[in-house]
Design a protein around this motif. Structure first.
Motif, PDB file in Angstrom:
ATOM      1  N   ILE A 178       4.527  10.156  -9.199  1.00 46.96           N
ATOM      2  CA  ILE A 178       5.488  10.543 -10.204  1.00 46.96           C
ATOM      3  C   ILE A 178       4.926  11.331 -11.220  1.00 46.96           C
ATOM      4  O   ILE A 178       5.555  12.132 -11.702  1.00 46.96           O
ATOM      5  N   PRO A 179       3.638  10.843 -11.902  1.00 42.27           N
ATOM      6  CA  PRO A 179       3.051  11.672 -12.836  1.00 42.27           C
ATOM      7  C   PRO A 179       2.948  13.189 -12.667  1.00 42.27           C
ATOM      8  O   PRO A 179       3.202  13.960 -13.654  1.00 42.27           O
ATOM      9  N   GLY A 180       2.757  13.585 -11.382  1.00 38.88           N
ATOM     10  CA  GLY A 180       2.854  14.879 -10.785  1.00 38.88           C
ATOM     11  C   GLY A 180       4.075  15.508 -10.998  1.00 38.88           C
ATOM     12  O   GLY A 180       4.087  16.797 -11.532  1.00 38.88           O
ATOM     13  N   TYR A 181       5.226  14.996 -10.809  1.00 42.80           N
ATOM     14  CA  TYR A 181       6.530  15.334 -10.935  1.00 42.80           C
ATOM     15  C   TYR A 181       6.827  15.618 -12.160  1.00 42.80           C
ATOM     16  O   TYR A 181       7.360  16.428 -12.610  1.00 42.80           O
ATOM     17  N   ILE A 182       6.301  14.565 -13.238  1.00 38.11           N
ATOM     18  CA  ILE A 182       6.656  14.727 -14.536  1.00 38.11           C
ATOM     19  C   ILE A 182       6.115  15.929 -15.185  1.00 38.11           C
ATOM     20  O   ILE A 182       6.703  16.716 -15.986  1.00 38.11           O
ATOM     21  N   GLU A 227       0.771  -1.173  -0.108  1.00 36.89           N
ATOM     22  CA  GLU A 227       0.190   0.102  -0.044  1.00 36.89           C
ATOM     23  C   GLU A 227       0.969   1.374   0.046  1.00 36.89           C
ATOM     24  O   GLU A 227       0.178   2.328  -0.412  1.00 36.89           O
ATOM     25  N   ALA A 228       2.314   1.221   0.342  1.00 40.49           N
ATOM     26  CA  ALA A 228       3.243   2.279   0.193  1.00 40.49           C
ATOM     27  C   ALA A 228       3.792   2.379  -0.945  1.00 40.49           C
ATOM     28  O   ALA A 228       4.842   3.208  -1.034  1.00 40.49           O
ATOM     29  N   LYS A 229       3.159   1.662  -2.041  1.00 46.43           N
ATOM     30  CA  LYS A 229       4.065   1.739  -3.224  1.00 46.43           C
ATOM     31  C   LYS A 229       4.268   3.025  -3.873  1.00 46.43           C
ATOM     32  O   LYS A 229       5.178   3.280  -4.396  1.00 46.43           O
ATOM     33  N   SER A 230       3.188   3.717  -3.827  1.00 48.10           N
ATOM     34  CA  SER A 230       3.392   5.085  -4.591  1.00 48.10           C
ATOM     35  C   SER A 230       4.496   6.020  -4.037  1.00 48.10           C
ATOM     36  O   SER A 230       5.193   6.732  -4.636  1.00 48.10           O
ATOM     37  N   THR A 231       4.322   6.214  -2.634  1.00 50.23           N
ATOM     38  CA  THR A 231       5.255   6.891  -1.908  1.00 50.23           C
ATOM     39  C   THR A 231       6.809   6.588  -2.166  1.00 50.23           C
ATOM     40  O   THR A 231       7.515   7.335  -2.596  1.00 50.23           O
ATOM     41  N   LEU A 232       6.881   5.267  -2.140  1.00 50.68           N
ATOM     42  CA  LEU A 232       8.089   4.535  -2.197  1.00 50.68           C
ATOM     43  C   LEU A 232       8.753   4.757  -3.688  1.00 50.68           C
ATOM     44  O   LEU A 232       9.844   4.985  -3.965  1.00 50.68           O
ATOM     45  N   ASN A 291      15.762  11.429 -20.385  1.00 55.53           N
ATOM     46  CA  ASN A 291      16.347  10.276 -19.875  1.00 55.53           C
ATOM     47  C   ASN A 291      15.507  10.248 -18.479  1.00 55.53           C
ATOM     48  O   ASN A 291      15.203   9.115 -18.093  1.00 55.53           O
ATOM     49  N   THR A 292      14.967  11.282 -17.849  1.00 51.10           N
ATOM     50  CA  THR A 292      14.435  11.338 -16.687  1.00 51.10           C
ATOM     51  C   THR A 292      12.956  10.721 -16.867  1.00 51.10           C
ATOM     52  O   THR A 292      12.261   9.674 -16.151  1.00 51.10           O
ATOM     53  N   LYS A 293      12.195  11.000 -17.944  1.00 54.08           N
ATOM     54  CA  LYS A 293      10.887  10.149 -18.330  1.00 54.08           C
ATOM     55  C   LYS A 293      11.220   8.632 -18.430  1.00 54.08           C
ATOM     56  O   LYS A 293      10.194   8.079 -18.068  1.00 54.08           O
ATOM     57  N   TYR A 294      12.309   8.339 -19.130  1.00 55.48           N
ATOM     58  CA  TYR A 294      12.755   6.723 -19.429  1.00 55.48           C
ATOM     59  C   TYR A 294      12.888   6.404 -17.753  1.00 55.48           C
ATOM     60  O   TYR A 294      12.321   5.271 -17.565  1.00 55.48           O
ATOM     61  N   LEU A 295      13.571   6.939 -16.927  1.00 56.23           N
ATOM     62  CA  LEU A 295      13.510   6.423 -15.630  1.00 56.23           C
ATOM     63  C   LEU A 295      12.571   6.420 -14.903  1.00 56.23           C
ATOM     64  O   LEU A 295      12.163   5.324 -14.209  1.00 56.23           O
ATOM     65  N   ALA A 296      11.648   7.143 -15.136  1.00 62.55           N
ATOM     66  CA  ALA A 296      10.422   7.462 -14.266  1.00 62.55           C
ATOM     67  C   ALA A 296       9.643   6.147 -14.629  1.00 62.55           C
ATOM     68  O   ALA A 296       9.099   5.159 -14.032  1.00 62.55           O
ATOM     69  N   PHE A 304      12.318   7.345  -7.145  1.00 61.50           N
ATOM     70  CA  PHE A 304      12.503   8.181  -8.528  1.00 61.50           C
ATOM     71  C   PHE A 304      13.558   9.229  -8.580  1.00 61.50           C
ATOM     72  O   PHE A 304      14.548   9.451  -9.174  1.00 61.50           O
ATOM     73  N   ILE A 305      13.170   9.874  -7.577  1.00 56.83           N
ATOM     74  CA  ILE A 305      14.094  11.192  -7.142  1.00 56.83           C
ATOM     75  C   ILE A 305      15.427  10.885  -6.796  1.00 56.83           C
ATOM     76  O   ILE A 305      16.615  11.424  -7.216  1.00 56.83           O
ATOM     77  N   GLY A 306      15.575   9.681  -6.059  1.00 56.17           N
ATOM     78  CA  GLY A 306      16.715   9.244  -5.336  1.00 56.17           C
ATOM     79  C   GLY A 306      17.887   8.702  -6.669  1.00 56.17           C
ATOM     80  O   GLY A 306      18.773   9.107  -6.849  1.00 56.17           O
ATOM     81  N   VAL A 307      17.206   7.813  -7.555  1.00 53.86           N
ATOM     82  CA  VAL A 307      17.833   7.280  -8.575  1.00 53.86           C
ATOM     83  C   VAL A 307      18.337   8.386  -9.449  1.00 53.86           C
ATOM     84  O   VAL A 307      19.247   8.580  -9.942  1.00 53.86           O
ATOM     85  N   GLY A 308      17.416   9.382  -9.713  1.00 58.12           N
ATOM     86  CA  GLY A 308      17.719  10.364 -10.770  1.00 58.12           C
ATOM     87  C   GLY A 308      18.884  11.055 -10.231  1.00 58.12           C
ATOM     88  O   GLY A 308      19.892  11.604 -10.891  1.00 58.12           O
ATOM     89  N   LEU A 309      18.833  11.530  -8.893  1.00 59.18           N
ATOM     90  CA  LEU A 309      20.085  12.130  -8.534  1.00 59.18           C
ATOM     91  C   LEU A 309      21.520  11.326  -8.614  1.00 59.18           C
ATOM     92  O   LEU A 309      22.425  11.907  -8.929  1.00 59.18           O
TER      93      LEU A 309
END
Lengths: 74, 137
Positions: free
Chosen positions: B4-8, A40-45, B49-54, A50-55
């Motif tokens: 994630i869609p909100g961030y994108i 149930e915490a999937k979307s938060t995690l 790249n970021t969209k692909y990563l998402a 996403f932010i962590g891996v991007g950085l």
């Protein structure tokens, strides 16, 4: 300049990839563990991952690009 | 929490605003055209790249939640290859693309995501405080 540029390229790619590999591995493993425990915490995690891996991936990309610049100027 | 869609969505808006500013520079300051084109190309690669990563993150977490095996892909190699392709463009056409501007703007999206995340979380915190009636009390 030639040999030193190649060494610089190798160090930039190698160390960048090493650090990012360890960092990405930790992020993904902990996120998958968290999602498996609490679906149930999937979307938060997902968002945090996403932010962590991007950085984390920004650094090796810059490393690869710098290595290519060193390589092209060698 | 914003998903994630909100961030994108906000990243797309930010990137388009950035491109608009760069195109204004192209139109008004012809001497800085290679820098502006380099910034546009780098931020475009960063956005893709970021969209692909998402998409990859969504696939990984969906697979973990459903107990499926992760689908294989090139992963980071693909993102690095696209970035190197952009730099090759700058090396081949230095009269159009400034290499250092392009290389620097390859990290545009990750840093924009931090700022977007900070603003969205502050906004959400304020909204939830309003819903609880803390501000009016």
């Amino acid at each position: 300049m030639g040999a030193l540029a190649f060494i610089a390229a190798a160090i930039a790619v190698g160390l960048g990839a090493l650090g990012a590999g360890i960092g990405n591995g930790l992020i993904v493993s902990k996120t998958v563990e968290g999602v498996a425990r609490q679906p149930e915490a999937k979307s938060t995690l997902q968002t945090l991952m996403f932010i962590g891996v991007g950085l984390v991936e920004a650094l090796p990309i810059i490393g690869v690009v710098l290595a290519f610049i060193f390589y092209s100027q060698a | 929490m914003i998903e994630i869609p909100g961030y994108i969505y906000w990243l797309t808006r930010t990137t388009f605003i950035f491109w608009a500013i760069c195109l204004l520079v192209v139109a008004l300051l012809p001497d800085y055209r290679p820098i502006a084109f380099g910034l546009i190309a780098g931020s475009a690669v960063s956005y893709v790249n970021t969209k692909y990563l998402a998409r990859k993150v969504r696939l990984i977490t969906d697979a973990a939640a459903n107990g499926e095996k992760k689908k294989r892909g090139l992963g980071f190699s693909q993102r690095a290859a696209v970035s190197v392709a952009a730099v090759i463009l700058a090396v081949k056409f230095p009269q159009w693309f400034e290499m250092y501007a392009l290389a620097g703007s390859l990290v545009f999206a990750p840093f924009a995501l931090i700022v977007i995340g900070f603003i969205l979380s502050r906004h959400e915190e304020r909204n939830s405080a309003n819903e609880r009636g803390e501000k009016n009390a």
